[in-house]
Motif scaffolding. Structure first.
Motif, short mmCIF file in Angstrom:
data_model
loop_
_atom_site.label_atom_id
_atom_site.label_comp_id
_atom_site.label_asym_id
_atom_site.label_seq_id
_atom_site.Cartn_x
_atom_site.Cartn_y
_atom_site.Cartn_z
N ARG A 66 0.87 -1.17 0.00
CA ARG A 66 0.00 0.00 0.00
C ARG A 66 0.91 1.22 0.00
N VAL A 67 0.78 2.06 -1.01
CA VAL A 67 1.63 3.24 -1.16
C VAL A 67 0.78 4.48 -0.92
N LEU A 68 1.21 5.29 0.05
CA LEU A 68 0.54 6.54 0.36
C LEU A 68 1.35 7.70 -0.21
N LEU A 69 0.66 8.66 -0.80
CA LEU A 69 1.31 9.85 -1.34
C LEU A 69 0.71 11.09 -0.70
N PRO A 70 1.51 12.14 -0.54
CA PRO A 70 1.02 13.35 0.13
C PRO A 70 0.23 14.27 -0.78
N ALA A 71 -0.63 15.04 -0.12
CA ALA A 71 -1.34 16.15 -0.75
C ALA A 71 -1.11 17.35 0.16
N LEU A 72 -0.57 18.42 -0.39
CA LEU A 72 -0.22 19.59 0.39
C LEU A 72 -1.48 20.33 0.83
N LEU A 73 -1.55 20.64 2.13
CA LEU A 73 -2.65 21.40 2.70
C LEU A 73 -2.31 22.89 2.71
N PRO A 74 -3.30 23.77 2.86
CA PRO A 74 -3.03 25.21 2.84
C PRO A 74 -2.01 25.68 3.88
N ASP A 75 -1.92 24.97 5.03
CA ASP A 75 -0.95 25.36 6.06
C ASP A 75 0.41 24.67 5.89
N ALA A 118 7.52 2.29 6.35
CA ALA A 118 8.66 3.04 5.83
C ALA A 118 8.14 4.35 5.27
N VAL A 119 8.94 5.40 5.40
CA VAL A 119 8.61 6.71 4.85
C VAL A 119 9.76 7.16 3.97
N LEU A 120 9.46 7.42 2.70
CA LEU A 120 10.45 7.97 1.78
C LEU A 120 10.32 9.48 1.84
N LEU A 121 11.39 10.13 2.24
CA LEU A 121 11.38 11.58 2.42
C LEU A 121 12.09 12.26 1.26
N PRO A 122 11.49 13.30 0.71
CA PRO A 122 12.24 14.06 -0.30
C PRO A 122 13.33 14.86 0.39
N GLY A 123 14.35 15.19 -0.34
CA GLY A 123 15.43 15.99 0.23
C GLY A 123 16.33 16.51 -0.87
N LEU A 124 17.19 17.43 -0.46
CA LEU A 124 18.18 17.97 -1.39
C LEU A 124 19.56 17.42 -1.10
N ALA A 125 19.77 16.98 0.15
CA ALA A 125 21.07 16.43 0.54
C ALA A 125 20.89 15.70 1.86
N VAL A 126 21.84 14.84 2.17
CA VAL A 126 21.93 14.20 3.48
C VAL A 126 23.41 14.15 3.83
N ASP A 127 23.69 14.24 5.14
CA ASP A 127 25.10 14.26 5.53
C ASP A 127 25.51 12.97 6.21
N ALA A 128 26.76 12.92 6.65
CA ALA A 128 27.34 11.71 7.24
C ALA A 128 26.66 11.31 8.54
N GLY A 138 8.99 22.91 5.62
CA GLY A 138 8.58 22.39 6.91
C GLY A 138 7.53 21.29 6.87
N SER A 139 7.04 20.92 5.68
CA SER A 139 6.00 19.89 5.60
C SER A 139 6.46 18.57 6.21
N TYR A 140 7.67 18.15 5.89
CA TYR A 140 8.14 16.86 6.40
C TYR A 140 8.62 16.96 7.84
N ASP A 141 8.98 18.15 8.30
CA ASP A 141 9.24 18.32 9.73
C ASP A 141 7.96 18.03 10.51
N ARG A 142 6.82 18.47 9.97
CA ARG A 142 5.53 18.18 10.61
C ARG A 142 5.23 16.69 10.59
N VAL A 143 5.54 16.04 9.47
CA VAL A 143 5.32 14.59 9.37
C VAL A 143 6.16 13.87 10.42
N LEU A 144 7.42 14.21 10.52
CA LEU A 144 8.30 13.55 11.48
C LEU A 144 7.85 13.80 12.92
N ALA A 145 7.39 15.01 13.21
CA ALA A 145 6.87 15.31 14.55
C ALA A 145 5.61 14.49 14.83
#
Length: 193
Positions: A66-75, A118-128, A138-145
């Motif tokens: 089952r694959v869930l995809l996000p829909a951006l809310l106004p906030d 599992a959650v696949l997070l979009p990103g621009l970079a990841v570090d060591a 901040g959308s995925y910061d809200r998801v992680l919280a």
């Protein structure tokens, strides 16, 4: 400034490179036991120069995941809907932002992500350290919280190009490390959250 530089490089990538990277990332990601055995995966439909996620979305769905995809809310929070194949995506433009591909079916609510293995997070970079640099909305910061408040412990993965795994990205106190990054050259695990 760092975000703009990563985006500038991505925006110069030929469409064929973006598609090929997506195909290879799907193979690499499905080699990970945590993703291979997941029953529900929260993911995203790539846009612009992001590595193409559609091959992975389709491969997961073909396996009965089952694959869930996000829909951006106004906030800028995220609601979720089920991915039912490429025809189930609708391009949606939010304000002056780039069009996002969102699920066209029923909305399941922001808490639906807490059921993901599992959650696949979009990103621009990841570090060591496994710290992810997102786009800054901040959308995925809200998801992680939300996951943390619910006591959910899904496996957190970022899909990137090889050049986007760097020594260090800026991190704030609320930022959490991911468990792994998958690039065309393979997967790298971190100690994670």
């Amino acid at each position: 400034m760092l975000r703009r530089e990563f985006l500038r490089v991505r925006n110069r990538l030929p469409a064929d490179d973006v598609r090929e990277t997506g195909r290879v990332l799907a193979e690499r990601a499905l080699e990970l036991p945590e993703l291979a055995r997941a029953r529900t995966v929260a993911a995203y439909a790539a846009v612009g120069g992001e590595p193409d996620t559609r091959p992975l979305l389709d491969a997961l769905r073909a396996r009965g995941v089952r694959v869930l995809l996000p829909a951006l809310l106004p906030d800028d929070d995220l609601d979720w809907g089920e991915y039912a194949g490429p025809d189930s995506l609708t391009p949606v433009r939010h304000g002056g932002k780039m069009a996002l591909f969102e699920p066209s079916g029923a909305r399941l609510g922001p808490d639906a992500v807490t059921a993901a293995d599992a959650v696949l997070l979009p990103g621009l970079a990841v570090d060591a350290r496994g710290m992810r640099l997102g786009r800054g909305g901040g959308s995925y910061d809200r998801v992680l919280a939300r996951l943390e408040r619910a006591g959910a412990r899904p496996w957190l993965v970022v899909l990137l190009y090889d050049t986007e795994v760097v020594a260090r990205v800026p991190a704030e106190a609320h930022d959490k490390p991911v468990h792994a990054v998958v690039t065309p050259s393979g997967a790298r695990r971190f100690t994670g959250p």
